[in-house]
Design a protein around this motif. Structure first.
Motif, PDB file in Angstrom:
ATOM      1  N   ALA A 172       0.815  -1.214   0.000  1.00  0.00           N
ATOM      2  CA  ALA A 172       0.000   0.000   0.000  1.00  0.00           C
ATOM      3  C   ALA A 172       0.847   1.262   0.000  1.00  0.00           C
ATOM      4  O   ALA A 172       0.430   2.319  -0.506  1.00  0.00           O
ATOM      5  CB  ALA A 172      -0.928  -0.008   1.215  1.00  0.00           C
ATOM      6  N   SER A 173       2.102   1.159   0.522  1.00  0.00           N
ATOM      7  CA  SER A 173       2.973   2.346   0.600  1.00  0.00           C
ATOM      8  C   SER A 173       3.395   2.845  -0.785  1.00  0.00           C
ATOM      9  O   SER A 173       3.771   4.009  -0.948  1.00  0.00           O
ATOM     10  CB  SER A 173       4.218   2.023   1.431  1.00  0.00           C
ATOM     11  N   ILE A 174       3.352   1.975  -1.781  1.00  0.00           N
ATOM     12  CA  ILE A 174       3.748   2.372  -3.147  1.00  0.00           C
ATOM     13  C   ILE A 174       2.623   3.158  -3.817  1.00  0.00           C
ATOM     14  O   ILE A 174       2.867   4.030  -4.647  1.00  0.00           O
ATOM     15  CB  ILE A 174       4.119   1.119  -3.982  1.00  0.00           C
ATOM     16  N   LEU A 175       1.381   2.845  -3.447  1.00  0.00           N
ATOM     17  CA  LEU A 175       0.221   3.427  -4.123  1.00  0.00           C
ATOM     18  C   LEU A 175      -0.275   4.671  -3.403  1.00  0.00           C
ATOM     19  O   LEU A 175       0.054   4.923  -2.239  1.00  0.00           O
ATOM     20  CB  LEU A 175      -0.896   2.384  -4.203  1.00  0.00           C
ATOM     21  N   HIS A 176      -1.098   5.445  -4.113  1.00  0.00           N
ATOM     22  CA  HIS A 176      -1.640   6.696  -3.583  1.00  0.00           C
ATOM     23  C   HIS A 176      -3.141   6.717  -3.873  1.00  0.00           C
ATOM     24  O   HIS A 176      -3.592   6.229  -4.921  1.00  0.00           O
ATOM     25  CB  HIS A 176      -0.950   7.896  -4.262  1.00  0.00           C
ATOM     26  N   PRO A 177      -3.964   7.284  -3.000  1.00  0.00           N
ATOM     27  CA  PRO A 177      -5.427   7.287  -3.239  1.00  0.00           C
ATOM     28  C   PRO A 177      -5.847   7.916  -4.550  1.00  0.00           C
ATOM     29  O   PRO A 177      -6.928   7.613  -5.066  1.00  0.00           O
ATOM     30  CB  PRO A 177      -5.962   8.095  -2.048  1.00  0.00           C
ATOM     31  N   MET A 178      -5.003   8.795  -5.150  1.00  0.00           N
ATOM     32  CA  MET A 178      -5.376   9.438  -6.414  1.00  0.00           C
ATOM     33  C   MET A 178      -4.845   8.687  -7.646  1.00  0.00           C
ATOM     34  O   MET A 178      -4.921   9.175  -8.762  1.00  0.00           O
ATOM     35  CB  MET A 178      -4.836  10.876  -6.437  1.00  0.00           C
TER      36      MET A 178
END
Length: 1150
Positions: A189-195
């Motif tokens: 999850a740390s690699i991804l961003h909500p946008m």
């Protein structure tokens, strides 16, 4: 990850428990039956002979007549009710065993997955970089087309959050031969961003993460090969393909999918009506419109959402499959059915996952029962596909969707085909076009039709016969140079759709181009389909292939022959509001026309002088519409067919394929038949006039063409009826006599002696000649055996027949004066000519009326047989019946509606039919019932050794196979099978290439196998112009253009082919030493093959010295063939015809 492993071990434990229960039950059953079977087992052991052959078990009378158990009775009842016969049940069971993974294969897969999983746990972390910066990926390319090149965001590598098996392998529905195992690697999850849902950010991070895994795996010793691919042609969903090293590389392919954490993004974010690709970012042009006016991106949304759900889908399917023991095997059968129809791979396919979801839907909605067997599950799945139109009425697996989930009408507004997953947010068929679903429906409907027909081998038709596009559809067009579809997107104003498909202009334009063709072709076609763009595969160190680099797209048509060849496209009346729409569709080709019924309507008129030209109207329509509306030039459309027409071209000016010439012959025959019926002053009345020539059933390779003689070419000698060419002139044109059988009524005046009957028939020939000459002024020539009538530039050979003559020929008297009947060759030959041939001709004439291209397919097939020197072994009537079977028993296809597809199926039938173990049943007029066909097959098996090699059954010929009784031999049939298989391979490769290629190569015979080639003087070959490769300059052969005379004029030389006569002499003289082969349609080579035993020394006998010389060894005189003298005889017999001999001495066994 530990949790996942724990779950998987729990699942395994449950599976093991089930297997343990099954094995315990089996042990108990074995114990019960052990006592009963001990004696028989001992006997069985003793039945294996020394050579390892298993002998039948001898059972005691008590065991033999023991009453069946309840279980056995249930199985028998099931086999009778569900299957046409018990063998179908056994075939299904054997197929399931064949496609299931063996324990050895499973161990290999488990070991490989474990090694990869362990290796992926230690992926090194990397520094945080900009999303556009890929400099850290040394030696590995990103599996993504970075268009547009810029995207906001940060990226770094980390070990996966979890690694799980998903897809068919853990579900138990994975099948051979192509074993693909799916491994889902969860991106931290740390690699991804909500946008990241916006502007391909997530998709690019996914591709980068996959590239990072590829770089890491490139150092693993347990990996044999590393490639990238795409999941079902979707470029936003790249996957990593891994194969184990060494010999195991072909046994399994591991597909690594990078997926986000399951709850990373909310599903409502990906509603089909929402936008997640901004126009300004995609086009690079500033956009002043508010964000709310952005177009929806349903396909992009479904792609991203689909990555969130593999684990929940596996959980759902596992729960469903646990309720139905036959679930896995039912899905396996459905996957085999899809694979044979090329529907399970490529963009917008109906893959194995969808097959599992469909079966789960049927179970969850109680359309199938949980206790059903695999056969019933497959049948119900096909019935559902055939009867449910998901383009109009979508289905959903979501029982209690949340309030934000889209409704079915919202899904239908965004997608062509709708099948909603259990979450209620994802359309599983988002990428499928209407045309692919209609194709699935058509195939399912067709399969059920064949399955319900007891005369069709349903198992072979449904699950064992591959259906390639070239052999399935009547017309196949190739769309090449796909980069032109970019301009189509501009012309059709498809910017929003292009954004939705992330720049994939091929998948964007395809549905619109096909809809355009569907409108234009209308009633001319039953079905329009397209090939599914295949998943590209490329090495990890190479850039991903561009959209234009994929193979040509194929467009297939099933023609409706009632309308397909029509030259007129009639539109609405001029004052109708739809007239403007019609004009917009056809452009400048649309014109106002007045018709005979007084109507004035819009219409489009196509040129087409002959049927062969009218077959290309469909291509003209496609060319015109695509150029007018989609800016696709004619050069981009290649028709995979029509190239074979030249091989049977008849007309000199208009290259026709013989339909018009055949019709002309039939019309002339009908006129003659009518005049024969109306003849007066005949001693006995005519009871029937029947055609017995191939031209009268439309199957003559080159139908007789009316000729007008050039009398300056001939010398008219006194007391001669025929015209003889002047000295040094070429051989005159070949004039084929068209045989007509005239049956006279029975009467007590007919004699009962065979010779007397012949004399009476000769008198009838003379009588008919006089009446036709006097009443109709026809030039005739009567002989004892027939009467030649010169009419309309054609020659009809009338043969009088008496219905009792074959019976009289079989009569003989014993020394005691008793009358007995014995069959003999003379009676059989007469029966063949006067009964079987006329019946076959009239029946096949009717078949031509029913199927418009039957005759052309026959002629192509026979042209191929002739060119490969096989037409004397597989005689013309047998070839006609082979082709007739393609139309009467087309399973698993529809009857051919174009010459090319019929010819390809003929080659496939000839090369794959099991001639050794099965009769070919051609059910003419549907006279044979299912019971009769079963009896025929049983009789065939019982007396196989005494029957011909190729056994063809018709309603009038159930036991003898009159057309193949004499030939082919086993060796010639094997050669025909081999040549057909190779010709089919060559033709399909060339037709599938998407390039214009020479198709005549399949009609050129291989000459390497022959010992001597006799080259003929082309001047003396009357049908030289009909050769596969005709010379540029042909000879004048005593005819000229112009309308032939209806009657009168001198008779030409009839049925004169010097090559055939020469060949007959060679066979009479040297038939015991050699085999002679020749193409009767313009061949200039006679191929000679020495018989294997011809050169064995034989004892000296004065009566056996023909073409042999004496050889003395140790005072023993033997004879061997005198090769030099034989070759000299070849030249002498063929003086004036033989040009040279080509000797291949290395082939001789002297």
């Amino acid at each position: 990850m530990k949790k996942k492993r724990k779950e998987s071990t729990e699942i395994k434990t449950e599976d093991q428990m089930e297997l343990l229960d099954i094995s315990q039950n089996e042990e108990e059953n074995e114990k019960k039956s052990a006592k009963q079977s001990q004696d028989s087992k001992r006997k069985a052991k003793g039945t294996v002979s020394d050579d390892g052959v298993l002998r039948p078990v001898k059972l005691s009378k008590k065991e033999l007549y023991k009453a069946p158990t309840v279980e056995e009775l249930n199985q028998l009842k099931e086999a009778e009710n569900l299957f046409h016969c018990s063998i179908l049940k056994m075939q299904m069971e054997e197929l399931l065993k064949e496609v299931a993974l063996s324990e050895h294969r499973k161990k290999l897969v488990d070991s490989f997955v474990q090694q990869i999983t362990d290796f992926l746990q230690c992926v090194p972390e990397s520094e945080v970089v900009e999303l556009d910066d890929i400099s850290w990926l040394a030696g590995v390319e990103v599996p993504f087309l970075l268009v547009p090149s810029t995207a906001k965001g940060k990226f770094h590598m980390e070990p996966p959050a979890s690694i799980s098996l998903v897809g068919s392998y853990p579900l138990g529905t994975c099948i051979k031969p192509k074993v693909s195992v799916d491994l889902a690697v969860t991106i931290p999850a740390s690699i991804l961003h909500p946008m990241d849902a916006i502007n391909q950010r997530y998709s690019r991070k996914r591709a980068l993460y996959l590239a990072g895994l590829a770089r890491h795996l490139s150092f693993a010793k347990c990996v044999g090969s590393l490639h990238y691919s795409c999941l079902h042609g979707n470029r936003l969903r790249p996957v990593l393909l891994l194969k184990p090293p060494g010999n195991d590389s072909s046994k399994v392919t591991l597909r690594i999918h990078a997926i986000p954490p399951p709850d990373f993004l909310k599903p409502s974010r990906f509603h089909p009506q929402k936008n997640n690709i901004r126009t300004e970012w995609f086009t690079g042009v500033p956009n002043t419109q508010p964000e709310s006016s952005e177009p929806p991106t349903p396909h992009y949304n479904s792609t991203v959402l689909g990555d969130h759900l593999p684990l929940s889908h596996l959980q759902f399917l596992s729960a469903i499959s646990a309720q139905c023991p036959a679930f896995g095997e039912g899905v396996a059968l459905l996957k085999v059915w899809l694979r044979q129809r090329e529907l399970d791979q490529g963009a917008g396919c109906f893959c194995g996952f969808l097959a599992s979801m469909l079966m789960a839907y049927l179970l969850s909605t109680h359309k199938v029962g949980k206790t059903m067997n695999p056969y019933q599950l497959l049948r119900n799945a096909l019935h559902f596909l055939a009867s449910t139109d998901l383009t109009e009425n979508g289905i959903t697996l979501a029982k209690n969707p949340d309030s934000k989930a889209p409704s079915l009408p919202e899904f239908h507004a965004a997608f062509s085909v709708v099948f909603v997953d259990p979450s209620g947010h994802l359309n599983l068929l988002a990428d499928m076009t209407v045309f692919t679903y209609k194709r699935i429906q058509h195939e399912a409907s067709l399969s059920l039709t064949f399955w319900d027909d007891p005369t069709v081998d349903g198992f072979q038709a449904l699950l064992m016969t591959p259906k390639s596009m070239l052999r399935t559809y009547d017309n196949v067009f190739k769309l090449v140079n796909l980069v032109k579809l970019q301009t189509s997107c501009k012309k059709l104003l498809l910017l929003n759709e292009l954004m939705d498909h992330s720049g994939n202009y091929v998948l964007t334009a395809l549905p619109f181009v096909l809809s355009l063709l569907q409108r234009g072709l209308g009633e001319r076609i039953h079905l329009l389909v397209h090939s599914l763009p295949q998943d590209p595969e490329w090495p990890v160190d190479s850039a991903p292939p561009k959209h234009k680099d994929q193979p040509p797209l194929s467009i297939g048509l099933l023609l409706n022959l009632e309308h397909a060849l029509s030259v007129l496209e009639r539109g609405p009346p001029a004052d109708n509001p739809k007239a403007a729409e019609f004009r917009q569709l056809w452009g400048s080709l649309s014109q106002l026309r007045r018709f005979q019924d007084g109507a004035i309507t819009e219409a489009v008129l196509w040129s087409g002088n002959s049927i062969s030209h009218r077959r290309f109207i469909v291509l003209k329509i496609i060319n015109h519409l695509l150029e007018l509306h989609a800016d696709i030039p004619k050069s981009c459309i290649i028709v995979a067919g029509g190239q074979l027409d030249d091989v049977i071209a008849c007309g000199i000016q208009n290259h026709t394929t013989g339909e018009e010439e055949s019709l002309e012959v039939v019309q002339s025959y009908d006129d003659l038949s009518r005049k024969l019926w109306q003849l007066k002053d005949l001693p006995l009345s005519i009871t029937s006039v029947q055609g017995a020539h191939q031209a009268l059933r439309y199957t003559q390779v080159f139908p007789p063409v009316p000729v007008r003689l050039d009398y300056s070419f001939f010398e008219k000698k006194k007391n001669r009826l025929g015209l003889v060419p002047k000295e040094n002139n070429p051989c005159p044109c070949y004039i084929a006599p068209i045989k007509v059988i005239v049956h006279m009524e029975g009467s007590g005046k007919w004699p009962s002696e065979p010779m007397a009957i012949r004399h009476v028939k000769a008198a009838f020939h003379i009588c008919l000649r006089e009446l036709l000459c006097n009443q109709h002024n026809y030039r005739c020539h009567a002989t004892p055996g027939y009467l030649d009538v010169w009419k309309d530039g054609l020659v009809f050979r009338i043969q009088v027949a008496y219905h009792r003559e074959p019976q009289i020929l079989r009569e003989s008297l014993t020394p005691e004066g008793m009358l007995i009947y014995r069959d003999n060759a003379e009676a059989q030959a007469l029966e063949l000519e006067t009964l079987h041939k006329p019946f076959l001709t009239s029946t096949l004439h009717g078949l031509q009326q029913q199927y418009g291209c039957f005759g052309v397919v026959c002629r192509l097939a026979k042209r191929w047989l002739a060119s490969q020197f096989l037409l004397e072994d597989i005689r013309e009537e047998a070839a006609d019946l082979l082709v007739a079977s393609l139309f009467l028993h087309p399973a698993p296809f529809t009857p051919p509606s174009s010459p090319q597809v019929g010819f390809l199926r003929f080659l496939h039938l000839l090369s794959t039919f099991d001639w050794k173990n099965n009769p070919l049943i051609v059910n003419l007029n549907g006279k044979l019932t299912a019971v009769e066909q079963t009896d025929i097959k049983n009789d065939f098996v019982a007396s196989r050794e005494s029957l011909p090699t190729m056994f063809i059954v018709t309603p009038n010929d159930k036991k003898v196979s009159v057309w193949t009784k004499e030939a082919p031999s086993v060796q010639m049939l094997q050669r025909a099978v081999m040549l057909a298989a190779e010709s089919l391979r060559v033709l399909e490769t060339r037709l599938d290439s998407g390039e214009k290629q020479d198709m005549r190569v399949a009609f050129r015979p291989p000459l390497e196998a022959y010992d001597v080639l006799i080259h003929l003087d082309s001047k003396q070959v009357p049908l030289l112009a009909k050769a596969v490769d005709p010379p540029v300059n042909t000879f004048q052969r005593g005819t000229h253009g112009g309308q032939p005379y209806a009657s009168g004029g001198a008779l030409p030389v009839i049925d004169y082919d010097p090559v055939r006569l020469y060949l007959s002499e060679l066979r009479d003289a040297f038939g015991d030493l050699a085999l002679f082969f020749y193409d009767p349609y313009g061949g200039t080579v006679i191929a000679v093959l020495w018989k294997p035993n011809a050169f064995e020394p034989k004892p000296f006998k004065t009566s056996l010295m023909n073409a042999r010389r004496v050889k003395v060894n140790d005072d023993v005189a033997t004879t061997v063939p005198n090769v030099e003298a034989i070759l000299q005889d070849f030249r002498i017999i063929g003086e004036g015809l033989v040009k040279r001999l080509e000797l291949r001495t290395e082939k001789w066994v002297v």
